[in-house]
Design a protein around this motif. Structure first.
Motif, PDB file in Angstrom:
ATOM      1  N   GLY A   1       0.763  -1.235   0.000  1.00 62.21           N
ATOM      2  CA  GLY A   1       0.000   0.000   0.000  1.00 62.21           C
ATOM      3  C   GLY A   1       0.797   1.289   0.000  1.00 62.21           C
ATOM      4  N   ILE A   2       2.124   1.216  -0.117  1.00 67.88           N
ATOM      5  CA  ILE A   2       2.929   2.438  -0.199  1.00 67.88           C
ATOM      6  C   ILE A   2       2.793   3.028  -1.597  1.00 67.88           C
ATOM      7  N   PRO A   3       2.470   4.322  -1.732  1.00 65.30           N
ATOM      8  CA  PRO A   3       2.377   4.930  -3.070  1.00 65.30           C
ATOM      9  C   PRO A   3       3.683   4.770  -3.846  1.00 65.30           C
ATOM     10  N   ARG A   4       3.568   4.690  -5.156  1.00 61.06           N
ATOM     11  CA  ARG A   4       4.732   4.447  -6.000  1.00 61.06           C
ATOM     12  C   ARG A   4       5.827   5.502  -5.809  1.00 61.06           C
ATOM     13  N   THR A   5       5.421   6.768  -5.787  1.00 65.26           N
ATOM     14  CA  THR A   5       6.409   7.840  -5.637  1.00 65.26           C
ATOM     15  C   THR A   5       7.124   7.740  -4.301  1.00 65.26           C
TER      16      THR A   5
ATOM     17  N   PHE B   1      23.273  30.243   0.941  1.00 66.94           N
ATOM     18  CA  PHE B   1      23.530  28.929   0.356  1.00 66.94           C
ATOM     19  C   PHE B   1      22.315  28.006   0.471  1.00 66.94           C
ATOM     20  N   THR B   2      21.427  28.269   1.421  1.00 60.52           N
ATOM     21  CA  THR B   2      20.170  27.514   1.473  1.00 60.52           C
ATOM     22  C   THR B   2      19.275  27.886   0.302  1.00 60.52           C
ATOM     23  N   LEU B   3      19.203  29.177  -0.008  1.00 56.36           N
ATOM     24  CA  LEU B   3      18.403  29.624  -1.151  1.00 56.36           C
ATOM     25  C   LEU B   3      18.957  29.107  -2.477  1.00 56.36           C
ATOM     26  N   LEU B   4      20.268  28.841  -2.518  1.00 53.99           N
ATOM     27  CA  LEU B   4      20.905  28.384  -3.761  1.00 53.99           C
ATOM     28  C   LEU B   4      20.838  26.871  -3.955  1.00 53.99           C
ATOM     29  N   VAL B   5      20.172  26.161  -3.055  1.00 57.45           N
ATOM     30  CA  VAL B   5      20.085  24.692  -3.159  1.00 57.45           C
ATOM     31  C   VAL B   5      19.625  24.202  -4.535  1.00 57.45           C
ATOM     32  N   PRO B   6      18.608  24.829  -5.160  1.00 58.20           N
ATOM     33  CA  PRO B   6      18.175  24.324  -6.483  1.00 58.20           C
ATOM     34  C   PRO B   6      19.276  24.333  -7.541  1.00 58.20           C
ATOM     35  N   LEU B   7      20.342  25.104  -7.330  1.00 49.02           N
ATOM     36  CA  LEU B   7      21.411  25.164  -8.335  1.00 49.02           C
ATOM     37  C   LEU B   7      22.285  23.909  -8.357  1.00 49.02           C
ATOM     38  N   CYS B   8      22.042  22.980  -7.431  1.00 55.15           N
ATOM     39  CA  CYS B   8      22.769  21.716  -7.514  1.00 55.15           C
ATOM     40  C   CYS B   8      21.951  20.652  -8.243  1.00 55.15           C
ATOM     41  N   LEU B   9      20.735  21.008  -8.667  1.00 53.34           N
ATOM     42  CA  LEU B   9      19.886  20.084  -9.415  1.00 53.34           C
ATOM     43  C   LEU B   9      20.089  20.265 -10.915  1.00 53.34           C
ATOM     44  N   TYR B  10      19.667  19.277 -11.676  1.00 53.25           N
ATOM     45  CA  TYR B  10      19.775  19.315 -13.137  1.00 53.25           C
ATOM     46  C   TYR B  10      21.206  19.625 -13.598  1.00 53.25           C
TER      47      TYR B  10
ATOM     48  N   ALA C   1      12.672   5.952 -10.063  1.00 55.18           N
ATOM     49  CA  ALA C   1      11.391   6.468 -10.540  1.00 55.18           C
ATOM     50  C   ALA C   1      10.826   5.595 -11.651  1.00 55.18           C
ATOM     51  N   GLN C   2      11.649   5.259 -12.625  1.00 56.44           N
ATOM     52  CA  GLN C   2      11.160   4.449 -13.737  1.00 56.44           C
ATOM     53  C   GLN C   2      10.748   3.054 -13.286  1.00 56.44           C
ATOM     54  N   TYR C   3      11.486   2.464 -12.362  1.00 57.78           N
ATOM     55  CA  TYR C   3      11.152   1.128 -11.883  1.00 57.78           C
ATOM     56  C   TYR C   3       9.840   1.135 -11.105  1.00 57.78           C
ATOM     57  N   ALA C   4       9.576   2.259 -10.421  1.00 55.80           N
ATOM     58  CA  ALA C   4       8.322   2.382  -9.677  1.00 55.80           C
ATOM     59  C   ALA C   4       7.160   2.818 -10.558  1.00 55.80           C
ATOM     60  N   GLY C   5       7.454   3.205 -11.800  1.00 57.22           N
ATOM     61  CA  GLY C   5       6.398   3.602 -12.717  1.00 57.22           C
ATOM     62  C   GLY C   5       5.967   5.044 -12.587  1.00 57.22           C
TER      63      GLY C   5
ATOM     64  N   GLN D   1      10.682  13.656 -11.996  1.00 59.62           N
ATOM     65  CA  GLN D   1      10.217  14.950 -11.492  1.00 59.62           C
ATOM     66  C   GLN D   1       9.241  14.770 -10.323  1.00 59.62           C
ATOM     67  N   GLN D   2       8.387  13.728 -10.388  1.00 60.55           N
ATOM     68  CA  GLN D   2       7.479  13.457  -9.278  1.00 60.55           C
ATOM     69  C   GLN D   2       8.262  13.100  -8.013  1.00 60.55           C
ATOM     70  N   VAL D   3       9.297  12.305  -8.181  1.00 63.59           N
ATOM     71  CA  VAL D   3      10.130  11.940  -7.035  1.00 63.59           C
ATOM     72  C   VAL D   3      10.833  13.171  -6.484  1.00 63.59           C
ATOM     73  N   MET D   4      11.312  14.046  -7.371  1.00 64.16           N
ATOM     74  CA  MET D   4      11.984  15.266  -6.928  1.00 64.16           C
ATOM     75  C   MET D   4      11.058  16.113  -6.066  1.00 64.16           C
ATOM     76  N   LEU D   5       9.819  16.307  -6.503  1.00 64.21           N
ATOM     77  CA  LEU D   5       8.883  17.155  -5.765  1.00 64.21           C
ATOM     78  C   LEU D   5       8.584  16.605  -4.381  1.00 64.21           C
ATOM     79  N   ARG D   6       8.548  15.282  -4.261  1.00 61.69           N
ATOM     80  CA  ARG D   6       8.256  14.668  -2.960  1.00 61.69           C
ATOM     81  C   ARG D   6       9.469  14.716  -2.017  1.00 61.69           C
ATOM     82  N   THR D   7      10.645  14.489  -2.561  1.00 68.02           N
ATOM     83  CA  THR D   7      11.827  14.366  -1.700  1.00 68.02           C
ATOM     84  C   THR D   7      12.535  15.685  -1.426  1.00 68.02           C
ATOM     85  N   LEU D   8      12.393  16.647  -2.319  1.00 65.22           N
ATOM     86  CA  LEU D   8      13.171  17.882  -2.216  1.00 65.22           C
ATOM     87  C   LEU D   8      12.991  18.615  -0.890  1.00 65.22           C
ATOM     88  N   PRO D   9      11.774  18.769  -0.364  1.00 60.90           N
ATOM     89  CA  PRO D   9      11.659  19.484   0.920  1.00 60.90           C
ATOM     90  C   PRO D   9      12.468  18.839   2.042  1.00 60.90           C
ATOM     91  N   TYR D  10      12.552  17.530   2.050  1.00 65.85           N
ATOM     92  CA  TYR D  10      13.253  16.826   3.121  1.00 65.85           C
ATOM     93  C   TYR D  10      14.768  16.989   2.993  1.00 65.85           C
TER      94      TYR D  10
END
Length: 426
Positions: free
Chosen positions: A137-141, A330-339, A392-396, A400-409
Motif C-alpha cells: 500500500g505504499i504509493p509508488r512515488t 547557500f540555502t536559497l541556492l540549493v536548487p542550483l545543484c539540481l539538473y 522512478a522508472q522502476y516504480a512507474g 520529477q514526481q520523485v523530486m517534488l516529494r523528496t526535495l523538501p526533506y
C-alpha cells in the motif's frame, strides 16, 4: 578576465543542462578554456598540457580506485544474494504493515548505500524493495523516494565519497569523516520523517497492479536460497575497519570484497566469481571514473594562478562572510545543484569549490560542509542522477514526481548541514 571565465563557466553549464555534451566531456573542455583564458601557456610550468591535462587527469586516482572497489563489492552483494536476502528478511519481518516494510527497506537502502552509491545501490535495494512496498500500500512515488532517502542516509558513510572529498579538497580523511558523522543524523531524521509522512498519502496499490518499467529476472542466488546469515555482515565490514579501527579506505573496501567472497563462495568457484564480478565492476564504475578524471582536470584548471587571480575578487564580492548570511544564501541556492547545475559537486560545483579554497574565500573545511550538504540534495532529488531516474522508472513514476516529494526533506538536510558548517568553521 574574471568575467570571461564566468561566461565560459556559464556556457559549460548550458552545454550540460541541454545535454549537448556529456558532463565529463563538457568539464574537460571547460577546464581547457579556463586555462587558456587565464593566460596559461600550452606547455611548461602551469600549462594546459602538463598541469591541467597531464597532472589533473590522475589527481583523483585514489577516488577512482575506491569507486571501483565499491562497485566490485556492490556486484558481489548482488550476485551472492546478500542484498536480496537483506531485503527479503526485512519484508518478512514487516509483514503487511506498510510503514514497517518501508522503514525496513529504508534501513537496507542505507546499508547498501554505504557500500556503493548511484544506480547500483538503488537496484540492489529497489528490485525487491519497491514492488514489496507498493504491494502493501505504499504509493509508488513514496516507494521510489524511500530507496533514495535510504541511500542518502548511507552517503555519509560511503567510503569512496570520503576519499573523493579528501582528495579534491586536500583534507585529511579524518576531517572528512568527522563532518560526515555530523551530517548523518540529519539525513537519518529526514529519511524517517519522509517515510512516516509520505507513506500515509492516498493511492494504495497492490502487487497485482504493479508493473515496473524495467523488470529484472530473479538472480541465481534468489533461486537457490538466501545468503548465509554471517555473509549479511558484509556491508558492515568496511565501515567497522574504516570508522572503528581507522584502517585506510582502500584496504577497508578490499577486506569487504574478500569477506563477501569467503562467506558465500566455495573454494572451487572463487576464482571464477572473483574475476566475473571484478569485470562487471569495471562496467559499473566506468561512468563515475570518467567523471572523476574530468573533475581532476577541472580542479587543476581553476587552481592555476591566473584563474585564481581573475576570479578571486568576483567570488569574494558575492560570497557571504557573516554566518547567518552564509546559511541563508547557500540555502536559497540549493536548487542550483539540481539538473547538473553549477553547484553540483560532481560537475562544475567541484570547480567552484576549488576556487573558494584556492582564493582563500572560505577555509577548506567550510567548503567541505557546503559540498557535502549539497551532495545530500543531488543524491536524492536530482531528476538527472542515475539513481533517481532508475528508482522512478522502476516504480512507474517520473523523476520529477520523485523530486517534488523528496526535495523538501533533503533541502532541510542541506540547511542543517550549512548551520553546522557555519557554527563549526566560520
Amino acid at each position: 578576465m574574471g568575467l570571461v571565465i564566468l561566461l565560459v563557466m556559464a556556457a559549460g553549464v548550458a552545454a550540460m543542462l541541454t545535454r549537448r555534451l556529456p558532463t565529463a566531456f563538457a568539464l574537460v573542455l571547460l577546464a581547457v578554456a579556463i586555462a587558456l583564458v587565464s593566460g596559461a601557456p600550452l606547455t611548461g610550468k602551469e600549462s594546459v598540457l602538463q598541469t591541467v591535462l597531464q597532472d589533473g587527469a590522475p589527481a583523483l586516482a585514489a577516488t577512482m580506485i575506491a569507486v571501483l572497489l565499491g562497485s566490485w563489492l556492490g556486484k558481489l552483494l548482488d550476485e551472492t544474494g546478500i542484498a536480496g536476502t537483506l531485503v527479503r528478511k526485512i519484508i518478512e519481518f514487516g509483514g503487511d504493515r506498510p510503514t514497517a516494510v518501508a522503514l525496513g527497506v529504508l534501513a537496507v537502502s542505507a546499508l547498501v548505500g554505504t557500500v556503493t552509491g548511484s544506480a547500483p545501490a538503488a537496484m540492489l535495494a529497489g528490485i525487491i524493495g519497491i514492488p514489496a512496498m507498493v504491494a502493501v500500500g505504499i504509493p509508488r512515488t513514496t516507494a521510489a523516494g524511500t530507496i533514495l532517502m535510504g541511500i542518502a542516509v548511507g552517503i555519509p558513510f560511503e567510503l569512496p565519497v570520503w576519499q573523493f572529498f579528501s582528495t579534491a579538497l586536500e583534507l585529511p580523511v579524518p576531517t572528512v569523516r568527522g563532518f560526515m558523522i555530523k551530517l548523518f543524523p540529519l539525513a537519518l531524521v529526514a529519511a524517517v520523517l519522509f517515510v512516516l509522512v509520505e507513506s500515509r498519502r492516498r493511492g494504495v496499490e497492490h502487487a497485482w497492479a504493479f508493473r515496473p518499467a524495467t523488470a529484472k529476472p530473479a538472480s541465481r542466488r534468489a533461486k537457490l536460497g538466501d545468503a548465509p546469515w554471517y555473509a549479511l555482515l558484509t556491508p558492515v565490514v568496511p565501515l567497522v575497519l574504516a570508522l572503528g579501527l581507522d584502517v585506510p579506505i582502500i584496504p577497508s573496501l578490499l577486506a569487504g570484497v574478500l569477506y563477501a567472497l569467503v562467506t558465500t563462495t566455495r573454494p572451487g568457484g572463487m576464482n571464477k566469481r572473483l574475476l566475473r564480478t571484478l569485470y562487471g565492476a569495471f562496467e559499473v564504475a566506468a561512468p563515475p571514473i570518467a567523471l572523476f578524471v574530468a573533475i581532476g582536470i577541472l580542479l587543476a584548471a581553476v587552481k592555476l594562478p591566473g584563474a585564481v587571480e581573475a576570479l578571486q575578487p568576483l567570488v569574494e564580492a558575492v560570497s557571504p562572510q557573516n554566518a547567518v548570511l552564509f546559511v541563508l544564501v547557500f540555502t536559497l541556492l540549493v536548487p542550483l545543484c539540481l539538473y547538473r547545475g553549477p553547484l553540483n559537486v560532481f560537475g562544475l560545483g567541484a570547480g567552484i569549490a576549488g576556487v573558494l579554497i584556492a582564493a582563500g574565500i572560505y577555509p577548506a573545511t567550510a567548503v567541505l560542509g557546503l559540498a557535502t550538504s549539497y551532495n545530500q540534495v543531488f543524491g536524492v532529488a536530482d531528476p538527472t542522477s542515475t539513481q533517481t531516474v532508475w528508482s522512478a522508472q522502476y516504480a512507474g513514476v517520473t523523476p520529477q514526481q520523485v523530486m517534488l516529494r523528496t526535495l523538501p526533506y533533503v533541502w532541510a538536510v542541506a540547511l542543517g548541514g550549512f548551520c553546522v558548517t557555519a557554527a563549526t568553521y566560520l
